[in-house]
Design a protein around this motif. Structure first.
Motif, mmCIF file in Angstrom:
data_model
loop_
_atom_site.group_PDB
_atom_site.id
_atom_site.type_symbol
_atom_site.label_atom_id
_atom_site.label_comp_id
_atom_site.label_asym_id
_atom_site.label_seq_id
_atom_site.Cartn_x
_atom_site.Cartn_y
_atom_site.Cartn_z
ATOM 1 N N ASP A 12 0.847 -1.195 0.000
ATOM 2 C CA ASP A 12 0.000 0.000 0.000
ATOM 3 C C ASP A 12 0.885 1.249 0.000
ATOM 4 O OD1 ASP A 12 -1.768 2.083 0.520
ATOM 5 O OD2 ASP A 12 -2.784 1.057 2.171
ATOM 6 N N ASP A 13 0.833 2.026 -1.098
ATOM 7 C CA ASP A 13 1.648 3.241 -1.220
ATOM 8 C C ASP A 13 1.312 4.296 -0.168
ATOM 9 O OD1 ASP A 13 3.414 2.680 -3.219
ATOM 10 O OD2 ASP A 13 2.457 3.953 -4.727
ATOM 11 N N ASP A 14 0.116 4.223 0.397
ATOM 12 C CA ASP A 14 -0.322 5.232 1.359
ATOM 13 C C ASP A 14 -0.145 4.798 2.811
ATOM 14 O OD1 ASP A 14 -1.106 7.133 -0.606
ATOM 15 O OD2 ASP A 14 -2.909 5.941 -0.970
ATOM 16 N N TYR A 15 0.330 3.591 3.031
ATOM 17 C CA TYR A 15 0.518 3.105 4.403
ATOM 18 C C TYR A 15 1.752 3.755 5.016
ATOM 19 C CZ TYR A 15 1.146 0.032 8.359
ATOM 20 O OH TYR A 15 1.293 -0.457 9.634
ATOM 21 N N PRO A 16 1.599 4.394 6.169
ATOM 22 C CA PRO A 16 2.728 5.107 6.800
ATOM 23 C C PRO A 16 3.695 4.143 7.493
ATOM 24 C CG PRO A 16 0.783 5.309 8.168
ATOM 25 C CD PRO A 16 0.361 4.567 6.930
ATOM 26 N N ALA A 17 4.545 3.518 6.708
ATOM 27 C CA ALA A 17 5.408 2.457 7.209
ATOM 28 C C ALA A 17 6.775 2.922 7.702
ATOM 29 C CB ALA A 17 5.606 1.411 6.109
ATOM 30 N N TYR A 18 7.167 4.152 7.376
ATOM 31 C CA TYR A 18 8.540 4.575 7.632
ATOM 32 C C TYR A 18 8.630 5.652 8.705
ATOM 33 C CZ TYR A 18 8.996 2.114 3.261
ATOM 34 O OH TYR A 18 8.922 1.158 2.286
ATOM 35 N N THR A 19 9.538 5.440 9.634
ATOM 36 C CA THR A 19 9.802 6.450 10.658
ATOM 37 C C THR A 19 10.542 7.618 10.013
ATOM 38 O OG1 THR A 19 11.955 5.526 11.211
ATOM 39 C CG2 THR A 19 10.044 4.675 12.447
ATOM 40 N N MET A 20 10.599 8.724 10.721
ATOM 41 C CA MET A 20 11.309 9.885 10.199
ATOM 42 C C MET A 20 12.781 9.557 9.953
ATOM 43 S SD MET A 20 11.874 13.687 11.737
ATOM 44 C CE MET A 20 10.547 14.556 10.964
ATOM 45 N N GLY A 21 13.405 8.870 10.883
ATOM 46 C CA GLY A 21 14.817 8.524 10.723
ATOM 47 C C GLY A 21 15.050 7.647 9.504
ATOM 48 N N ARG A 22 14.204 6.641 9.327
ATOM 49 C CA ARG A 22 14.334 5.736 8.177
ATOM 50 C C ARG A 22 14.052 6.486 6.876
ATOM 51 N NH1 ARG A 22 16.850 2.590 5.245
ATOM 52 N NH2 ARG A 22 15.702 0.990 4.146
ATOM 53 N N ALA A 23 13.037 7.340 6.869
ATOM 54 C CA ALA A 23 12.695 8.117 5.674
ATOM 55 C C ALA A 23 13.862 9.019 5.290
ATOM 56 C CB ALA A 23 11.433 8.945 5.918
ATOM 57 N N ALA A 24 14.456 9.712 6.252
ATOM 58 C CA ALA A 24 15.594 10.598 5.970
ATOM 59 C C ALA A 24 16.766 9.787 5.421
ATOM 60 C CB ALA A 24 16.002 11.347 7.234
ATOM 61 N N GLU A 25 16.994 8.624 5.991
ATOM 62 C CA GLU A 25 18.077 7.754 5.523
ATOM 63 C C GLU A 25 17.823 7.300 4.088
ATOM 64 O OE1 GLU A 25 19.105 3.229 6.568
ATOM 65 O OE2 GLU A 25 19.256 4.580 8.289
ATOM 66 N N MET A 26 16.601 6.895 3.782
ATOM 67 C CA MET A 26 16.258 6.422 2.445
ATOM 68 C C MET A 26 16.419 7.529 1.403
ATOM 69 S SD MET A 26 12.940 4.099 3.377
ATOM 70 C CE MET A 26 12.510 3.697 1.683
ATOM 71 N N LEU A 27 16.115 8.763 1.790
ATOM 72 C CA LEU A 27 16.197 9.906 0.877
ATOM 73 C C LEU A 27 17.575 10.562 0.884
ATOM 74 C CD1 LEU A 27 12.749 11.536 1.676
ATOM 75 C CD2 LEU A 27 13.365 10.219 -0.362
ATOM 76 N N ASN A 28 18.450 10.059 1.756
ATOM 77 C CA ASN A 28 19.779 10.635 1.917
ATOM 78 C C ASN A 28 19.679 12.133 2.221
ATOM 79 O OD1 ASN A 28 22.571 10.508 2.082
ATOM 80 N ND2 ASN A 28 22.855 11.012 -0.082
ATOM 81 N N THR A 29 18.845 12.444 3.189
ATOM 82 C CA THR A 29 18.635 13.829 3.605
ATOM 83 C C THR A 29 18.594 13.877 5.125
ATOM 84 O OG1 THR A 29 17.313 15.803 3.162
ATOM 85 C CG2 THR A 29 16.091 13.751 3.498
ATOM 86 N N THR A 30 18.207 15.005 5.663
ATOM 87 C CA THR A 30 18.136 15.152 7.118
ATOM 88 C C THR A 30 16.688 15.123 7.588
ATOM 89 O OG1 THR A 30 17.954 17.556 7.015
ATOM 90 C CG2 THR A 30 20.192 16.617 7.067
ATOM 91 N N GLN A 31 16.528 14.865 8.862
ATOM 92 C CA GLN A 31 15.199 14.935 9.454
ATOM 93 C C GLN A 31 14.688 16.370 9.402
ATOM 94 O OE1 GLN A 31 15.001 12.939 13.263
ATOM 95 N NE2 GLN A 31 16.086 11.151 12.476
ATOM 96 N N GLY A 32 15.584 17.324 9.488
ATOM 97 C CA GLY A 32 15.213 18.736 9.382
ATOM 98 C C GLY A 32 14.571 19.061 8.041
ATOM 99 N N PHE A 33 15.076 18.446 6.968
ATOM 100 C CA PHE A 33 14.472 18.649 5.650
ATOM 101 C C PHE A 33 13.042 18.125 5.651
ATOM 102 C CE2 PHE A 33 13.369 17.020 1.434
ATOM 103 C CZ PHE A 33 13.475 18.177 0.682
ATOM 104 N N LEU A 34 12.828 16.952 6.217
ATOM 105 C CA LEU A 34 11.474 16.391 6.277
ATOM 106 C C LEU A 34 10.548 17.279 7.104
ATOM 107 C CD1 LEU A 34 12.301 12.599 6.664
ATOM 108 C CD2 LEU A 34 11.416 13.776 4.636
ATOM 109 N N ARG A 35 11.066 17.815 8.201
ATOM 110 C CA ARG A 35 10.247 18.734 9.000
ATOM 111 C C ARG A 35 9.920 19.992 8.192
ATOM 112 N NH1 ARG A 35 13.173 16.449 13.224
ATOM 113 N NH2 ARG A 35 14.909 17.895 13.121
ATOM 114 N N ALA A 36 10.906 20.502 7.446
ATOM 115 C CA ALA A 36 10.707 21.735 6.658
ATOM 116 C C ALA A 36 9.650 21.542 5.578
ATOM 117 C CB ALA A 36 12.025 22.180 6.034
#
Length: 112
Positions: A12-36
Motif C-alpha cells: 500500500d503506497d499510502d501506508y505510513p510504514a517509515y519512521t522519520m529517521g528511516r525516511a531521511a536515511e532512504m532519501l539521503n537527507t536530514t530529518q530537518g528537511f522532512l520537518r521543513a
C-alpha cells in the motif's frame, strides 16, 4: 494494529510504514528537511500512537522530488509549490484520460 495486520499493507503506497529517521536515511537527507517540507505543507506525515512522524512510500516519492529541486538550487518553499503543482497536473491528466476513455463509443475512430 498488530504486526500481522500491517504485514498485509506492505504494498500500500499510502501506508505510513517509515519512521522519520528511516525516511531521511532512504532519501539521503536530514530529518530537518522532512520537518521543513512538512511545515511548507508539502506532505503531512501521520503520527504513531507515541506521536512520532510516519511516512508512506507516496510521501517519500514527493519528498524525493522536492529534494531534487532543492539540490538544484530552488528555495524549499518554491520547490514545495512546484511539486504540488506537478502532482495536481498529473492527477488532472489522469482524470482527463479516464474521461476520454469513458466517453469514446466502441467501434468509433478516435477524434483528431
Amino acid at each position: 494494529m498488530t504486526a500481522d495486520d500491517s504485514f498485509g499493507r506492505l504494498d500500500d503506497d499510502d501506508y505510513p510504514a517509515y519512521t522519520m529517521g528511516r525516511a531521511a536515511e532512504m532519501l539521503n537527507t536530514t530529518q530537518g528537511f522532512l520537518r521543513a517540507i512538512g511545515e511548507a505543507r508539502l506532505i503531512t506525515p501521520l503520527r504513531s500512537a507515541g506521536g512520532h512522524r510516519r511516512y508512506s512510500r507516496y510521501q517519500l516519492r514527493i519528498a524525493a522530488r522536492a529534494r531534487e529541486l532543492v539540490d538544484g538550487g530552488t528555495p524549499i518553499e518554491a520547490a514545495c509549490r512546484i511539486v504540488i503543482l506537478e502532482d495536481q497536473l498529473e492527477e488532472a491528466q489522469r482524470i482527463n484520460a479516464e474521461h476520454h476513455r469513458d466517453t469514446k463509443s466502441p467501434g468509433m475512430p478516435p477524434s483528431a
